[in-house]
Design a protein around this motif. Structure first.
Motif, PDB file in Angstrom:
ATOM      1  N   THR A  11       0.857  -1.188   0.000  1.00 25.55           N
ATOM      2  CA  THR A  11       0.000   0.000   0.000  1.00 25.55           C
ATOM      3  C   THR A  11       0.889   1.234   0.000  1.00 25.55           C
ATOM      4  N   ASP A  12       0.514   2.240  -0.785  1.00 24.35           N
ATOM      5  CA  ASP A  12       1.230   3.514  -0.766  1.00 24.35           C
ATOM      6  C   ASP A  12       0.579   4.420   0.266  1.00 24.35           C
ATOM      7  N   ARG A  91      -6.506   8.298  -1.926  1.00 24.19           N
ATOM      8  CA  ARG A  91      -7.854   8.023  -1.425  1.00 24.19           C
ATOM      9  C   ARG A  91      -8.738   9.251  -1.626  1.00 24.19           C
ATOM     10  N   PRO A  92      -9.915   9.088  -2.269  1.00 21.56           N
ATOM     11  CA  PRO A  92     -10.795  10.241  -2.462  1.00 21.56           C
ATOM     12  C   PRO A  92     -11.287  10.801  -1.123  1.00 21.56           C
ATOM     13  N   PRO A 119      -9.014  14.113  -6.658  1.00 21.67           N
ATOM     14  CA  PRO A 119      -9.230  12.990  -5.736  1.00 21.67           C
ATOM     15  C   PRO A 119     -10.217  13.297  -4.615  1.00 21.67           C
ATOM     16  N   ILE A 120     -11.462  13.571  -5.009  1.00 19.27           N
ATOM     17  CA  ILE A 120     -12.507  13.821  -4.020  1.00 19.27           C
ATOM     18  C   ILE A 120     -13.734  12.985  -4.340  1.00 19.27           C
ATOM     19  N   GLU A 121     -14.536  12.745  -3.323  1.00 21.20           N
ATOM     20  CA  GLU A 121     -15.847  12.129  -3.464  1.00 21.20           C
ATOM     21  C   GLU A 121     -16.861  13.131  -2.933  1.00 21.20           C
ATOM     22  N   TYR A 274      -5.180  19.753  -0.647  1.00 27.14           N
ATOM     23  CA  TYR A 274      -5.787  19.290   0.603  1.00 27.14           C
ATOM     24  C   TYR A 274      -6.042  17.789   0.526  1.00 27.14           C
ATOM     25  N   ALA A 275      -6.616  17.340  -0.574  1.00 25.40           N
ATOM     26  CA  ALA A 275      -6.942  15.925  -0.722  1.00 25.40           C
ATOM     27  C   ALA A 275      -5.697  15.048  -0.746  1.00 25.40           C
ATOM     28  N   GLN A 276      -4.588  15.599  -1.196  1.00 17.57           N
ATOM     29  CA  GLN A 276      -3.332  14.852  -1.259  1.00 17.57           C
ATOM     30  C   GLN A 276      -2.478  15.012  -0.005  1.00 17.57           C
ATOM     31  N   ASN A 277      -3.045  15.613   1.023  1.00 15.96           N
ATOM     32  CA  ASN A 277      -2.326  15.826   2.285  1.00 15.96           C
ATOM     33  C   ASN A 277      -1.029  16.613   2.077  1.00 15.96           C
TER      34      ASN A 277
END
Length: 290
Positions: A11-12, A91-92, A119-121, A274-277
């Protein structure tokens, strides 16, 4: 069948952290990752001379579950009293979009999300006007309209925001040209997880028709600012800004079109990071690991 085919896939992970700066932090965290069988594939760090804090973002390839990995990191994070987060790369992020009458930011976010570029839901778009309903439903996202015509309506809208955050496990709230001032109570509840976008003229050219005001003054640059929402109106930590050069030949309508393009692009970058930290807070400013 070979062992390699039977073995679990790695897992990444993305690990972000901050703590008081000092010697040995990089060595300690890297050692903990290696001891846990992890392979660091990306690493960025920054030491703030202004606040004396250290910031780091790593991507790690690791064959384990999150709880096991966190347990392996715990001795180091506790020793340095770190604020930290471990997440799966890509992760979305569950995102609530708030809107009003402007369509450009909502359209861009949902289009990019639908195309797999963001990368959002998005389980819900909540708006105080009907304008973005067609765009939202075209992209297969639920839409909810709650008009605001009185203080009681505004309180009901904000209560629904908090209800939706809990109901849908929301991690990010995006004010996609949502043209209502949030109450201090809602700002506090959404601290660190709400992003706003507006034109870059502020604190100049406030109020209605800022582009007409800017045109009358002959501005040479227009742009947009994305920032975290705080109780200080439009003064939260800045995430991203962008500008485009203009001149006397452009009409107010052309300035609006250029400005909306910049707003969409700037907001998209902020949401992506933000979504990619990639965003860490350092007091009143942000550290962005691009």
């Amino acid at each position: 069948m070979s062992d390699s085919l039977n073995s679990p896939s790695p897992t990444d992970w993305v690990l972000t952290l901050s703590c008081v700066d000092g010697p040995g932090i990089v060595h300690a965290i890297s050692g903990a990752i290696v001891a846990a069988g992890g392979n660091i594939t990306e690493s960025q760090q920054f030491a703030s001379v202004d606040t004396g804090r250290f910031f780091m973002r790593l991507e790690v390839e690791q064959v384990t579950d999150q709880a096991t990995f966190e347990a392996a990191l715990a001795p180091v994070t506790e020793r340095y009293d770190m604020t930290w987060r471990l997440d799966v790369v890509g992760r979305p992020v569950r995102t609530l979009i708030l809107a009003s009458t402007a369509t450009h930011c909502v359209n861009d976010l949902l289009y990019r999300k639908r195309g797999g570029q963001l990368p959002i839901e998005v389980p819900l778009v909540l708006s105080n006007h009907q304008t973005v309903r067609d765009i939202t439903e075209f992209n297969g996202v639920p839409f909810e309209h709650l008009p605001i015509a009185s203080p009681a309506d505004k309180a009901a809208f904000e209560a629904r925001v908090l209800e939706a955050v809990a109901e849908h496990d929301i991690e990010l709230v995006v004010l996609a040209r949502y043209m209502q001032i949030l109450s201090p109570e809602l700002c506090e509840a959404l601290s660190g997880m709400a992003i706003n976008i507006h034109h870059s003229f502020l604190p100049g050219f406030k109020g209605a028709n800022p582009y007409k005001q800017a045109h009358r003054r002959g501005v040479k640059l227009i742009g947009a600012t994305a920032h975290f929402v705080t109780t200080d109106l439009d003064e939260g930590p800045i995430i991203e800004q962008d500008v485009v050069r203009v001149d006397h030949s452009q009409s107010p309508a052309e300035l609006v079109a250029l400005g909306q393009d910049e707003e969409s692009r700037t907001l998209r970058r902020a949401v992506t990071w933000y979504a990619q930290n990639r965003i860490l807070l350092d007091g009143d400013r942000t550290i962005i690991f691009r």
